[in-house]
Design an enzyme around this catalytic site. Structure first.
Site, short mmCIF file in Angstrom:
data_model
loop_
_atom_site.label_atom_id
_atom_site.label_comp_id
_atom_site.label_asym_id
_atom_site.label_seq_id
_atom_site.Cartn_x
_atom_site.Cartn_y
_atom_site.Cartn_z
N GLY A 139 16.11 71.79 14.15
CA GLY A 139 16.79 73.06 13.88
C GLY A 139 17.53 73.68 15.04
N SER A 180 20.46 74.76 16.98
CA SER A 180 21.88 74.84 16.64
C SER A 180 22.71 75.37 17.80
CB SER A 180 22.08 75.72 15.40
OG SER A 180 21.59 77.02 15.65
N HIS A 219 16.60 78.80 24.43
CA HIS A 219 16.23 80.15 23.97
C HIS A 219 14.86 80.13 23.34
CE1 HIS A 219 18.58 78.05 20.87
NE2 HIS A 219 17.79 78.62 19.98
P1 5GP Z 1 18.35 77.60 17.11
O1 5GP Z 1 18.66 77.23 15.68
O2 5GP Z 1 19.31 76.90 18.06
O3 5GP Z 1 16.92 77.45 17.52
O4 5GP Z 1 18.62 79.14 17.22
C1 5GP Z 1 19.89 79.69 17.36
C2 5GP Z 1 19.83 81.08 16.82
O5 5GP Z 1 20.98 81.77 17.25
C3 5GP Z 1 19.79 81.17 15.30
O6 5GP Z 1 18.60 81.82 14.88
C4 5GP Z 1 21.05 81.97 14.94
O7 5GP Z 1 20.85 82.88 13.89
C5 5GP Z 1 21.35 82.68 16.26
N1 5GP Z 1 22.77 82.98 16.45
C6 5GP Z 1 23.81 82.14 16.22
N2 5GP Z 1 24.97 82.75 16.54
C7 5GP Z 1 24.62 83.99 17.01
C8 5GP Z 1 25.41 85.08 17.51
O8 5GP Z 1 26.63 85.05 17.62
N3 5GP Z 1 24.73 86.20 17.89
C9 5GP Z 1 23.36 86.28 17.79
N4 5GP Z 1 22.78 87.43 18.18
N5 5GP Z 1 22.60 85.26 17.34
C10 5GP Z 1 23.23 84.13 16.96
#
Ligand code: 5GP
Ligand code: ZN
Length: 113
Positions: A92, A94, A99
């Protein structure tokens, strides 16, 4: 700073965010698509692509990241919360800038999906 990285752009201020915590090495802001009543992302200002890219040089930064997450959780009034750190698209990830997700404010099952 990676020019093509969304979170580096948020750190630089070229993309806005709803900031909840900042110090010289760490930034935290609300997730744009919250999966729980509290859903905050805690990131190092240094561009690291994910947990598997952490090196010995980052040892103290990782401690800072975890302590910042605890401060955010405290401010949000959370004693119980989940920290999630995805490594790889298959589980997951993305955004390829390390983070921690802080998720809290609702019951959560285990194991995660
Ligand atoms: P991952 O899927 O990589 O673990 O988490 C990435 C997170 O970044 C996702 O939960 C997604 O909703 C969040 N996200 C993606 N684009 C943005 C954005 O432009 N601003 C914020 N605040 N969160 C974002
Ligand atoms: Zn980045």
């Amino acid at each position: 700073m990676a020019n093509d990285c969304l979170f580096c752009k948020i750190i630089a201020g070229t993309i806005p965010c709803n900031k909840v915590y900042e110090d010289d090495e760490v930034l935290a802001f609300r997730d744009i698509a919250p999966q729980a009543p509290t859903h905050v992302l805690v990131i190092p200002k240094k561009h690291i692509t994910g947990p598997a890219a952490v090196t010995e040089e980052d040892d103290s930064l990782m401690g800072r990241l975890l302590r910042a997450a605890r401060q955010v959780a405290d401010r949000e009034g959370l004693s119980d919360y989940r920290l999630v750190c995805n490594n790889g698209a298959g589980v997951g990830q993305s955004v390829f800038h390390l983070h921690l997700h802080i998720l809290g404010g609702r019951p959560m099952g285990w194991p995660p999906g």
